[in-house]
Enzyme design. Structure first.
Site, PDB file in Angstrom:
ATOM      1  N   SER A 430       0.811  -1.218   0.000  1.00  0.00           N
ATOM      2  CA  SER A 430       0.000   0.000   0.000  1.00  0.00           C
ATOM      3  C   SER A 430       0.841   1.264   0.000  1.00  0.00           C
ATOM      4  O   SER A 430       0.349   2.340  -0.333  1.00  0.00           O
ATOM      5  CB  SER A 430      -0.936   0.007   1.213  1.00  0.00           C
ATOM      6  OG  SER A 430      -0.202  -0.144   2.407  1.00  0.00           O
ATOM      7  N   HIS A 451      -1.774  -3.364  -5.939  1.00  0.00           N
ATOM      8  CA  HIS A 451      -2.319  -2.950  -4.648  1.00  0.00           C
ATOM      9  C   HIS A 451      -3.812  -3.253  -4.579  1.00  0.00           C
ATOM     10  O   HIS A 451      -4.637  -2.554  -5.187  1.00  0.00           O
ATOM     11  CB  HIS A 451      -2.063  -1.454  -4.441  1.00  0.00           C
ATOM     12  CG  HIS A 451      -2.602  -0.924  -3.154  1.00  0.00           C
ATOM     13  ND1 HIS A 451      -2.892   0.412  -2.967  1.00  0.00           N
ATOM     14  CD2 HIS A 451      -2.923  -1.540  -1.979  1.00  0.00           C
ATOM     15  CE1 HIS A 451      -3.361   0.592  -1.743  1.00  0.00           C
ATOM     16  NE2 HIS A 451      -3.395  -0.577  -1.130  1.00  0.00           N
ATOM     17  N   GLU A 463      -4.801  -1.019  -7.838  1.00  0.00           N
ATOM     18  CA  GLU A 463      -3.787  -0.122  -8.393  1.00  0.00           C
ATOM     19  C   GLU A 463      -2.652  -0.981  -8.948  1.00  0.00           C
ATOM     20  O   GLU A 463      -2.034  -1.750  -8.214  1.00  0.00           O
ATOM     21  CB  GLU A 463      -3.223   0.804  -7.315  1.00  0.00           C
ATOM     22  CG  GLU A 463      -4.107   1.957  -6.934  1.00  0.00           C
ATOM     23  CD  GLU A 463      -3.431   2.881  -5.921  1.00  0.00           C
ATOM     24  OE1 GLU A 463      -3.278   4.076  -6.222  1.00  0.00           O
ATOM     25  OE2 GLU A 463      -3.062   2.410  -4.836  1.00  0.00           O
ATOM     26  N   ASN A 501      -3.437   6.209  -1.564  1.00  0.00           N
ATOM     27  CA  ASN A 501      -2.926   6.562  -0.235  1.00  0.00           C
ATOM     28  C   ASN A 501      -2.201   7.901  -0.233  1.00  0.00           C
ATOM     29  O   ASN A 501      -2.187   8.601   0.781  1.00  0.00           O
ATOM     30  CB  ASN A 501      -2.016   5.458   0.297  1.00  0.00           C
ATOM     31  CG  ASN A 501      -2.809   4.308   0.882  1.00  0.00           C
ATOM     32  OD1 ASN A 501      -3.922   4.499   1.364  1.00  0.00           O
ATOM     33  ND2 ASN A 501      -2.261   3.113   0.822  1.00  0.00           N
TER      34      ASN A 501
END
Length: 716
Positions: A430, A451, A463, A501
């Site tokens: 992440s 991800h 992702e 993130n």
């Protein structure tokens, strides 16, 4: 040939039956402006042909008509309101002209008949469907309502209560359910559809079916007395208020329009529908939801194009690291037919991973979405093992061990030494740099990030992270594999936090600064949930993420982007972490978690958290709703803009869909870039400048300032 256009034609057949056949260029039939124009020309040709005794409407494709061409809506809805009203009124009249033909009509429905497609079928006197058919009005998902007569005809065909449920939820009905509710007159096998429709139409032509009565019912006022109407519409309004809430005006407008039109005949009722449709087309929710649809199509189109270019065929997966995340990833491949080896170094972890997959399947069975055969096949597709050699034949390896760069690097190197030279290796991380992890590999060109979001089976986004050495062939193969797993891949370039993130942690930082300045975290959560529309406010979300995870990720972001994401003094997240208040995982964080007297999960603001913050922050005070929104959303918007400017993400549409699918960004706001543009770039710049003194996360880039000054759009 009675009529021939580019999208449809009318041909005479035996028994005086004219067949109106939709067969547009491309894979599906849609109602674009050309097709609408051709339909009206076909109406005139049929009306003028005295040898026609009945009309059978069908499709030459695998589906009837999937709806209106949404790509035309953006330009149409940007026109002045009177012009939009004139367009929708003229278009709906084309369906009236068909309904008013002097002969009986029947629609043979195969596959999808949605939106305008279902409205076309309702303009017919009779409807016959095959076993593949699904009919309905999904317009509310676009912030709209039916605009070509659907709110008028459906309530008069199946009753107001049923019709309002169809239209306010947007859920399609399969053939048998539509038959049970009276929307169609029969369901037959696909090979019998055409002949069955002819037979039914001949019965109408010969006077054995009362097609005139059915038609008149659609054109008359609703058959509801005053008490029935009051009960029906008040119940529907209450249901919509409870389920849709105040952020989605479309279902409310559906109820209002049908109620207003209840005592009117077709023409007056259609006028009310036209006005309601246009009113919705001017709302921010409609613009946002149409934007989401178009962005989703763009993202999926890009993914499919990449997948088609993939030279490497992925036949077997290996997941390294079991547990909940590894088990979820293994399940996702297995449920979609991909044999998956799940490897760990500890039997309890393997047991946990298998239990995770089993738990998901059991819930699916309880909801009727998974049968015993599907459950057995999925579990048989997962091979748990402690033996590293068992992954030797994997085409795609997904590492899913703890979020520690040294541990991940060691596991990745071990995997590379075990699999074939052309196997692809991915890391489910992440925050950890893909370029950093690639340093442990001999062939970094076959490595990228993948991800997944937790819980894996529910979150649609993956992702796919490109490192500086990652080859195009690797990206194409991983995108293809992601699509096969039933997920939506969005390719981003490597950077701290990647895309989702990276934009999330400035949002958390804005929240932390508010708490430090004396804001009540429950008040912030209430505003961000009830007013802005997030599924969880920032405090609640941090509890779900876990304070240990958030603290670790914040450290990674701080090290990677120190100029904007340096650690905050007296950060509430750090204070909670240091006090072993980790959130839901140990039932204490911003909130305390437990079970109430009725045995239901409870969430109560923690006095311990308030006490902790009181000694490290400013005096408690109230903040205006709009200030709360601005102070948490400006940092997220700013970072999203920087990600686009730096080429971390390829387009505003991809960024919007990533936040929608990865974070649950409120759909009625359309995504972070749609939110910025709805506000107006110039207004966003002014708002950000107002808070610029709070620190770098509030300070906008030169790029957005220039775009605002030039009146440009991120969606141009």
């Amino acid at each position: 040939m009675v009529y021939e256009g580019k999208s449809l034609s009318v041909t005479m057949t035996d028994g005086g039956i004219a067949e109106l056949v939709f067969d547009a260029p491309g894979s599906v039939n849609k109602f674009d402006q050309q097709t609408i124009s051709e339909l009206d020309q076909a109406n005139a040709a049929i009306k003028d042909n005295s040898s026609i005794k009945g009309v059978l409407v069908r499709s030459a494709k695998s589906s009837f008509i999937v709806g209106a061409d949404i790509t035309e809506f953006t330009d149409l809805f940007s026109l002045p309101e009177p012009e939009v009203l004139a367009w929708v009124a003229k278009t709906s009249q084309v369906f009236d002209h068909f309904e008013d033909l002097p002969v009986p009509t029947i629609c043979a429905i195969n596959g999808f008949a949605l939106g305008g497609g279902f409205e076309m079928s309702l303009a017919c006197d009779l409807r016959l469907a095959d076993e593949t058919a699904q009919v309905g009005f999904p317009e509310v998902s676009l912030g709209l309502m039916p605009g070509f007569g659907g709110t008028v005809r459906l309530p008069r065909v199946i009753g107001a209560d049923n019709a309002l449920q169809w239209m306010t939820t947007g859920k399609p009905r399969k053939g048998q359910q539509a038959l049970a509710e009276g929307a169609i007159q029969g369901v037959v096998a696909a090979q019998q559809l055409h002949e069955g429709a002819r037979t039914m139409l001949l019965s109408a032509i010969n006077g054995k079916l009362d097609w005139q009565g059915r038609r008149e019912q659609k054109k008359a006022p609703l058959k509801l007395n005053k008490n029935e109407a009051t009960m029906s519409f008040s119940t529907a309004a209450a249901m919509v208020a409870a389920q849709a809430g105040r952020h989605y005006p479309a279902p409310h407008k559906v109820v209002e329009t049908v109620q207003k039109a209840a005592r009117s005949g077709r023409n007056e009722a259609l006028k009310l529908e036209n006005e309601g449709f246009v009113a919705l087309s001017r709302t921010d929710a409609c613009k946002a939801q149409v934007g989401i649809f178009l962005a989703d199509q763009a993202v999926k189109g890009k993914g499919k194009k990449l997948a088609k270019s993939a030279a490497r065929v992925i036949r077997q997966h290996a997941v390294l690291g079991a547990g909940i995340m590894g088990g979820g990833i293994a399940y996702q491949g297995a449920i979609n037919g991909v044999p998956t080896v799940m490897r760990d170094i500890a039997q309890p972890a393997l047991d946990l991973g298998l239990n995770e997959a089993s738990k998901i399947l059991v819930k699916g069975m309880e909801r009727g979405k998974v049968d015993a055969k599907k459950m057995a096949t999925t579990l048989n597709n997962i091979t748990p093992t402690l033996d590293l050699k068992a992954i030797a034949n994997a085409d795609l390896v997904i590492e899913a061990v703890v979020e520690n760069p040294k541990v991940k690097a060691a596991v990745l190197k071990e995997a590379e030494d075990t699999v074939s030279e052309d196997a692809i290796i991915c890391s489910n991380t992440s925050t950890i740099s893909i370029d950093l992890l690639a340093e442990s590999l001999r062939k970094p060109e076959r490595f990228c990030g993948m991800h997944f979001f937790n819980p894996v089976h529910k979150m649609p986004l993956v992702e796919v992270i490109r490192g500086k050495a990652t080859s195009d062939a690797t990206i194409a193969a991983v995108v293809s594999a992601t699509l096969k797993m039933g997920k939506t891949p969005i390719v981003v370039n490597d950077c701290p936090g990647f895309l989702v993130n990276r934009v999330l942690f400035p949002y958390f930082a804005g929240f932390s600064k508010l708490v430090i300045d004396g804001a009540d975290f429950t008040a912030i959560d209430k505003v961000m949930e009830k007013v802005f529309g997030w599924p969880m406010g920032p405090a609640y979300l941090l509890d779900v993420v876990g304070m240990d995870t958030a603290e670790h990720a914040a450290g990674v972001m701080s090290n990677g982007i120190p100029q904007r994401m340096q650690k905050i003094d007296n950060d509430p997240v750090t204070l909670l972490y240091s006090s072993s208040r980790l959130g839901q995982k140990n039932a204490k964080g911003f909130y305390n978690y437990g079970i109430d007297k009725r045995g239901r999960p409870s969430k109560v603001p923690a006095d311990e958290a308030y006490a902790l913050f009181a000694s490290h922050g400013g005096a408690k005070r109230e903040f205006d709703t709009q200030e709360i929104i601005a102070r948490v959303m400006i940092p997220m918007a700013n970072e999203a803009i920087r990600c686009l400017e730096e080429g971390i993400v390829g387009s505003a549409a991809e960024a919007d869909m990533a936040l929608l699918y990865g974070l649950g960004f409120p759909p009625f706001r359309g995504g972070i870039f749609r939110y910025i543009e709805t506000m107006g770039l110039a207004n966003f710049v002014a708002l950000a400048d107002k808070y610029a003194s709070l620190g770098p996360i509030y300070q906008i880039s030169d790029g957005v300032r220039e775009m605002a000054a030039s009146n440009k759009s991120y969606f141009a």
